[in-house]
Design an enzyme around this catalytic site. Structure first.
Site, mmCIF file in Angstrom:
data_model
loop_
_atom_site.group_PDB
_atom_site.id
_atom_site.type_symbol
_atom_site.label_atom_id
_atom_site.label_comp_id
_atom_site.label_asym_id
_atom_site.label_seq_id
_atom_site.Cartn_x
_atom_site.Cartn_y
_atom_site.Cartn_z
ATOM 1 N N ASP A 1 -2.181 6.880 -0.226
ATOM 2 C CA ASP A 1 -3.270 6.073 0.334
ATOM 3 C C ASP A 1 -2.695 4.895 1.116
ATOM 4 O OD1 ASP A 1 -5.868 5.355 0.899
ATOM 5 O OD2 ASP A 1 -6.115 4.186 -0.945
ATOM 6 N N ILE B 1 -15.569 -7.835 -4.012
ATOM 7 C CA ILE B 1 -14.648 -7.802 -2.867
ATOM 8 C C ILE B 1 -14.939 -6.593 -2.004
ATOM 9 C CG2 ILE B 1 -12.222 -7.658 -2.180
ATOM 10 C CD1 ILE B 1 -11.497 -9.030 -4.799
ATOM 11 N N LYS B 2 -14.984 -5.423 -2.614
ATOM 12 C CA LYS B 2 -15.296 -4.202 -1.868
ATOM 13 C C LYS B 2 -15.528 -3.061 -2.840
ATOM 14 C CE LYS B 2 -10.583 -2.459 -1.147
ATOM 15 N NZ LYS B 2 -9.605 -1.985 -0.137
#
Length: 904
Positions: free
Chosen positions: A650, A526-527
């Site tokens: 975050d 996905i990343k």
């Protein structure tokens, strides 16, 4: 016989009058031109045939049409509903009215008419006597030409979105009896020309942004009965000339900034029934000659001022008094030892948060609900005090939740009085003489000096000890190598960290995860996240999951251990579910999460409609608001429901995950930590600002502080409003430039400005535009450069759950009373005064140069004129507090260069 004859004549006259009126109203419309005009009006307003049947005669069959001698003299469409087509694009389209030259009354209240009042209103409708446009969603300024309506007697423009100054031309309306401009966004001062309205009986300009003074010439309005100027920014003193308003019944000056004392001249208001001065800056004692002539007073509200002295004895004997609120002042003294006098049962008495003392006198027995908390009353509670009484925080005998004996004794001693010591012997005596105090003074000084020296020595010793311990810990950390031994299937734990694996989902084997991800094939990647790589996977039972692969050679082991520790202690529906883990490999750890079908916000804001079509479809506004509210709910849980508070650190669009119904689940939880100052960090360390492990964020506050989350969340909100992808995770320079070009278009005074930055792909009507405007205002408050002035997340959540309350006002005296401290409810704290604290921050900054000059001339974009909801505007709250909107920062504080997002 004479009486019977008089009665017969009266009945005859009444019959003739009724017959004449019936004939007038039963005549059909005689003017073909007026029929065409009404049909045009029916078409442009989109009215239904059940109300205005096209084949029926307007004077005979149309609802709300009043005729006289075959001509239309009155139109009432209040509360009408439009047709389905008409509700798609509602507008202020009433140009046909200009042809009805005999029109005396036009009532469109609670009928949606978005747009501005046309200038020709005041020039063409010269016969108009009543104009009612309440709750019509009208915007723009009040036309100066309305001053030409020389015959108008009632003008209602309340509960709209009117802006600009109040035109002085309204002072020319010599026949005006009722003027209601309340609950708008009008600015400027009260026109002095209003003093010329000699026939005025009711003036309501409450809940606007008016400033300046109340014109002293208002004292000449001899017929005025109702005056409501509450919830503005009016200042200076209360004019003594208001005491000349002999007909005045209702006076409300609350929620302003009036200062000085109450003028004794107000004692001339012999007909006054309601006096509301709460939430101002009034001070001094109440004049003794203020109340003797005010025998009709029923409501007296003096709360949240700086009044001193005692309440005049005559106040307690006002026969009609029903409600008395003198709370949150500095009143002092004893209650008069008299009965109510009149025997009339009053309703509410609130003397809380003052300095009243002595026994509870019988004078309060006439009230049904009593609040005397936080005073210094002593003695036993009399039998006439019922169950509807709040008595906490006093010095009462045999009653719970009272002040301490020391505090009570000190208070009475300072006034030279004897405290009854809760009915026990050895009550306090009057204070010692000056000579006795002087004899002990040198001992007190000596003790203070020695104590100070001892404290400094202790402080220095603690600092040395802390520094030594930190240096020793650093050396031990540098000298430690290898991996701590753990049980099979476990993982290294930082010292002192014991995990409850029963709350961390299932334990997966490495082979299961290899099978689920096809050996972690790049196709399923996905990343690359900053705490590990994310892969799609499907477990043996067909359950889709997301697996994070943590490489301990590239990522600190404390990262995943902290996340596991977090999941072992915290559980909430707004956090991404952790399904399990695999910790059997020494250099690789795996965390298994529930799969989110709609990915994250950064990838879902725009998406392709089909694989063949390259066009993008954006999320509608309802879904965007739902996402913002869900994310705020998750952050509010971390900040306010976790103990100690936790910081996400975050917050960006890629951290907001979305399930199949676009419900929010917060991800990227590897950075979550306890808020700085709420962990086990030494108080001395914090005070001396010794180095800690928390890194400094670029938002002007440490990343381990809740204010940092609020700042980052403000960027996400702006991303939802503007549709600018990736800005919540952009670099400092990009964010600075973007904010400098975006924030000038967010103003609480001008809704139309925000249309210049709204995502052009959004299809929104007037009501939804208000929600967009509200979110933009909340976003701006989150982006305050000063961390201490950013709103708390729980108030941001309330604002997003009730966005229209950010920009509207509710006509409820209890809901509108703002609080000057943190004592009130969230509603009062949130909406009490935030418009005042935003006034500077919402203005176009001077640094914007040319942007500031063009700001006032921007027109509404096409998005606000697209599909409408057809809903009528409702009156809700628009006032704000310094807890959701901090005090205004300097105009130069638009955004500082170092206030971008912390990079990964």
């Amino acid at each position: 016989m004479v009486d019977r004859r008089s009665l017969a004549v009266a009945l005859c006259n009444l019959f003739l009058l009724f017959h004449c009126t019936f004939q007038q109203s039963s005549q059909p419309l005689s003017s073909f031109a007026e029929k065409i005009t009404l049909l045009q009006l029916r078409s442009t307003l989109g009215l239904r045939s059940r109300d205005w049947p096209i084949k029926g005669d307007p004077c005979l069959n149309w609802v709300g049409i009043q005729c006289q001698n075959g001509s239309v003299i009155g139109i009432n469409i209040s509360g009408f509903r439009r047709t389905r087509i008409g509700s798609q694009n509602p507008q202020f389209s009433v140009d046909a009215l200009a042809n009805l030259t005999l029109l005396e009354s036009f009532n469109a209240s609670r009928f949606l008419l978005p747009g501005s009042i046309p200038d020709w209103f005041g020039n063409q409708l010269t016969a108009l006597q009543v104009l009612d446009l309440r709750f019509c969603s009208i915007s723009g300024a009040i036309p100066f030409s309305l001053g030409n309506l020389s015959n108008v007697g009632s003008l209602f423009l309340a509960d709209n979105h009117l802006t600009g100054v109040v035109p002085a031309s309204l002072g020319q309306l010599s026949r005006l009896s009722v003027l209601d401009l309340s609950r708008n966004s009008l600015t400027g001062s009260i026109p002095p020309s209003f003093a010329s309205l000699g026939n005025l009986t009711s003036l309501d300009m409450s809940s606007n942004f008016l400033s300046g003074i109340v014109p002293a010439d208002f004292g000449a309005l001899s017929k005025l009965q109702f005056l409501n100027l509450s919830n503005n920014s009016l200042s200076s003193s209360i004019p003594a000339q208001l005491g000349n308003l002999s007909s005045l019944v209702d006076l409300d000056l609350s929620l302003n900034s009036f200062s000085g004392s109450v003028p004794p001249d107000l004692g001339g208001l012999g007909n006054l029934q309601k006096m509301v001065f709460g939430q101002n800056l009034l001070a001094g004692s109440l004049p003794g000659n203020l109340f003797p002539n005010l025998t009709q007073l029923q409501f007296i509200v003096l709360n949240n001022n700086n009044f001193t002295g005692d309440l005049p004895d005559v106040l307690w004997s006002i026969p009609a008094l029903l409600y008395l609120d003198a709370s949150y002042n500095n009143f002092a003294g004893m209650l008069p030892n008299t009965s109510g006098g009149s025997g009339v049962n009053a309703t509410v008495l609130n003397l809380s948060h003052n300095m009243f003392y002595g026994d509870l006198a019988p004078v309060i027995s006439r009230f049904s609900f009593i609040d005397i908390t936080s005073n210094y009353f002593e003695g036993r509670v009399p039998n006439y005090i019922g169950s509807n009484a709040s008595l906490d925080g006093n010095c009462l005998t045999n009653f719970s939740s009272q002040r301490s004996g020391t505090e009570c004794a000190s208070f009475y001693s300072e006034r030279g009085l004897v405290f009854d010591n809760f009915g026990l012997p050895n009550g306090t005596q009057p204070p010692p003489s000056a000579s006795a105090k002087k004899s002990h003074r040198h001992w007190i000084i000596l003790a203070g000096v020695l104590g100070g020296i001892l404290f400094i020595a202790l402080l220095v010793g603690l600092v040395v000890l802390i520094v030594c311990c930190r240096n020793k810990g650093a050396r031990n950390q540098r000298g430690t190598t290898g991996v701590v031994a753990v049980p099979a299937g476990g993982s290294p734990k930082p010292p002192g960290l014991a995990l409850n694996f029963s709350s961390l989902g299932d334990g997966f084997t490495y082979q299961q995860l290899l099978l689920a991800t096809d050996n972690f094939n790049d196709v399923n990647l996905i990343k690359h996240g900053h705490s590990g790589d994310l892969f799609r996977g499907i477990l043996e039972g067909g359950v889709p999951v997301v697996i994070k692969k943590v490489d301990l050679q590239a990522v600190k082991k404390e990262t995943y251990m902290s996340e596991l520790d977090f999941f072992s202690k915290v559980s909430h529906s707004r956090l991404v579910p952790l399904l399990g883990h695999c910790l059997e490999n020494e250099n690789e750890k795996f965390l298994v999460y529930k799969y989110m079908p709609n990915g994250d916000l950064s990838s879902s804001l725009y998406r392709k409609t089909s694989s063949e079509d390259e066009s993008l479809q954006s999320l509608d506004w309802i879904t965007r608001l739902k996402i913002a509210t869900g994310a705020a709910e998750g952050l509010s849980y971390l900040h306010h429901e976790c103990s100690p508070p936790h910081v996400h650190r975050d917050v960006q669009a890629s951290s907001i995950l979305l399930d199949d119904k676009f419900e929010v689940r917060l991800g990227s939880l590897s950075e979550v930590c306890v808020q700085e100052g709420d962990n086990h960090q030494s108080m001395i360390t914090r005070l001396l600002r010794l180095p800690t492990t928390s890194d400094q964020g670029t938002s002007g506050s440490p990343t381990s502080n809740c204010a940092y989350d609020v700042y980052c969340f403000g960027k996400v909100l702006l991303e939802l409003v503007t549709g600018k992808l990736g800005m919540s995770a952009s670099s400092e320079s990009e964010m600075k430039d973007w904010l400098e070009s975006t924030l000038p278009y967010i103003s609480i005074y001008d809704k139309e400005l925000v249309t210049n930055i709204v995502d052009p792909s959004l299809i929104i009507d007037e009501d939804l535009l208000e929600e967009v405007w509200a979110m933009a205002i909340v976003a701006r408050s989150c982006l305050n450069p000063k961390p201490t002035r950013r709103p708390l997340m729980r108030y941001i959540l309330k604002a997003l759950e009730n966005p229209l309350k950010v920009v509207r006002e509710e006509h409820s005296s209890s809901a509108r009373l703002r609080t000057t401290s943190s004592r009130g409810s969230w509603n009062a704290a949130l909406f009490g005064s935030w418009r005042h604290s935003l006034s500077d921050a919402a203005a176009v900054p001077a640094a914007s140069g040319s942007k500031a000059e063009v700001g006032g001339s921007f027109k509404q974009s096409a998005t606000s004129a697209s599909q409408g909801s057809g809903q009528n505007g409702s009156s809700s709250t628009r006032r704000h507090s310094n807890e959701i909107f901090p005090e205004p920062s300097n105009a130069q504080d638009l955004e500082r260069p170092n206030e971008g997002l912390r990079g990964d």
